[in-house]
Motif scaffolding. Structure first.
Motif, PDB file in Angstrom:
ATOM      1  N   THR A 216       0.837  -1.199   0.000  1.00 65.40           N
ATOM      2  CA  THR A 216       0.000   0.000   0.000  1.00 65.40           C
ATOM      3  C   THR A 216       0.876   1.256   0.000  1.00 65.40           C
ATOM      4  N   ASP A 276      -7.349  -2.362  -2.477  1.00 65.30           N
ATOM      5  CA  ASP A 276      -6.416  -2.910  -1.498  1.00 65.30           C
ATOM      6  C   ASP A 276      -6.989  -4.221  -0.963  1.00 65.30           C
ATOM      7  N   GLU A 277      -6.158  -5.247  -0.894  1.00 66.35           N
ATOM      8  CA  GLU A 277      -6.606  -6.560  -0.405  1.00 66.35           C
ATOM      9  C   GLU A 277      -7.804  -7.054  -1.214  1.00 66.35           C
TER      10      GLU A 277
HETATM   11 MG   LIG Z   1      -1.749  -2.812   2.616  1.00 63.02          MG
END
Ligand SMILES: [Mg+2]
Ligand SMILES: Nc1ncnc2c1ncn2[C@@H]1O[C@H](COP(=O)(O)OP(=O)(O)OP(=O)(O)O)[C@@H](O)[C@H]1O
Length: 446
Positions: A216, A276-277
């Motif tokens: 990230t 994200d994810e």
């Molecule tokens: Mg992350």
């Protein structure tokens, strides 16, 4: 002497040798065991389903099926249904798919003599344990490896980080404060590479890697305020990406108003859409990204047939981050993987960690574990065993003034397998010269 937690939770001590036995509850709710006999056969044991059908597991007899290879034993362990046929390609494929995302439990059972002779009563007790208590949770391959070599992943003592490269690139200010030290990717820095990819206008990227490796933060450093970020979670919907009707503003006179979702905003404004994810979100989310990430670069929202398709402006790019092994994840669809064609595996650069003030001793621990973790992955044809990432090292370093025991918890915070935490404790003790417990204890001071 070893202390065991029995299925009923009462500690018991034993001098007998402990045999590792792997247990899992399969999709059809039935506990199953895998163990290896002294003769080398792989045995999968479970309750006789016919007896179970009478609803009384206690009187059920035990079935044992023998497999020639550990791989087939593992497949049988996680296969749906009560019988597994190693010669049926569809069953093999389904079991391999399950194995990639399954965590199993390792139990250690005291056994007298030959493991060909394990009694039904002992297996019955273990099956109860599988259904009611937790063993050491770990990935299936790792647990199977413990059956043949009941020792932890090897630890290798290597040099301290004298050879660690100094970071090649200047740090970049992060939008939320702090600095990012770019890592080398191909012939340039990771940040420069991602920016170039975006400027090229035709490729999307995915960043995979363990928790805390800086996925990230890399995107943050590369694109800062130009990111529209969506957190992947099991309740994420296509509507939360494309747009939805929300209650109108008080006093506006409208009961409902349409609000574009983050994917539409990022496309219109030519921003970077970071999911994200992503592998924690439902499969629908993969599908919702397909038309945006192929040559069409468009969103066609079937819920708003009155609106024209949204075509992505210059600068639009999708970046997806995910990690391969964790609880609650799923594989991304092949269609999406094809469209996110630049796949970068993100890992911690220990040179950056040194630059950020992580001490030599912690880096030596980390390098030992990385060496053994990677070797483990190669030997067992699976993901590397856990080793510390930057977030872990920073957490441990922050506790230095409280001593080694306080450092150990943050260091292993993202290690989910107890056996690997024990490996880490051994390496840690040899580098720091002091024994630590796996979890810090709060109690009377004497
Ligand atoms: Mg992350
Ligand atoms: N190259 C780097 N330079 C400076 N700090 C970094 C770097 N890489 C990672 N970090 C720091 O490491 C920590 C973890 O990074 P980050 O949250 O990006 O990891 P992640 O891979 O996204 O983890 P997760 O999978 O848990 O979301 C953060 O505190 C971040 O600031």
């Amino acid at each position: 002497m070893t202390t065991l937690i029995t299925p009923r939770g009462a500690p018991m001590t034993t001098n007998r040798p402990l045999r590792p036995i792997v247990g899992v509850i399969t999709a059809d709710d039935s506990p199953r065991l895998l163990y290896r006999t002294d003769g080398g056969a792989w045995i999968v044991a479970n309750h006789d389903p016919f007896m179970r059908a009478f609803g009384d597991a206690a009187i059920a007899s035990i079935l044992r099926a023998e497999y020639a290879t550990g791989r087939d034993g593992l497949r049988a362990l996680v296969a749906a249904g009560d019988y597994f046929d190693p010669n049926a390609p569809a069953e093999v494929e389904a079991a391999d798919r399950t194995l990639r995302s399954t965590t199993v439990s390792l139990y250690r059972l005291p056994v007298d003599g030959d493991t060909d002779e394990i009694s039904d009563a002992a297996l019955q007790e273990l099956l109860t344990a599988v259904a009611t208590t937790a063993g050491d949770p770990m990935r299936a391959e790792r647990a199977a490896a413990e059956l043949t070599a009941p020792v932890a992943a090897p630890t290798v003592v290597c040099q301290a980080h004298a050879h660690l490269d100094r970071p090649r690139f200047e740090p970049i200010d992060l939008p939320g404060g702090g600095q990012y030290w770019p890592r080398t990717l191909f012939d340039t820095s990771d940040v420069a590479f991602l920016r170039e990819l975006r400027a090229g206008g035709s490729m999307h990227a995915r960043l995979s890697g363990p928790p805390g490796s800086g996925k990230t933060t890399l995107v943050d450093a590369a694109f800062g305020e130009d990111i529209i970020c969506v957190q992947g979670h099991p309740d994420l919907t296509v509507a939360s990406l494309y747009g939805q009707y929300l209650p109108g503003e008080p006093g506006s006179g409208t009961a409902w108003r349409w609000v574009d979702g983050p994917a539409v905003r990022a496309a219109r404004e030519g921003k970077v859409l970071l999911i994200d994810e992503a592998n924690r979100a439902p499969r629908d989310v993969d599908d919702a990204l397909l038309s945006l990430t192929d040559k069409r670069r468009q969103i066609i929202n079937a819920d708003r047939p009155d609106l024209p398709p949204v075509t992505a402006a210059d600068g639009f790019m999708v970046v997806v981050s995910y990690n391969h092994s964790d609880i609650g994840i799923r594989p991304l669809s092949a269609s999406l993987l094809r469209r996110l064609s630049m796949h970068v595996r993100v890992d911690t650069d220990y040179g950056v960690a040194a630059r950020l003030g992580v001490g030599d001793d912690l880096l030596q621990v980390a390098e030992n574990l990385r060496t053994s973790g990677r070797r483990y992955g190669i030997d067992h044809d699976c993901e590397p065993a856990w080793y510390p990432q930057l977030a872990d090292l920073e957490g441990a370093e922050a506790m230095r003034r409280h001593g080694p025991q306080a450092m150990f918890g943050p260091l292993t915070a993202s290690a989910t397998e107890p056996a690997r935490v024990r490996d880490t404790a051994r390496v840690f003790a040899s580098v720091f010269g002091t024994v630590v417990t796996e979890i810090a204890e709060l109690g009377p001071s004497n």
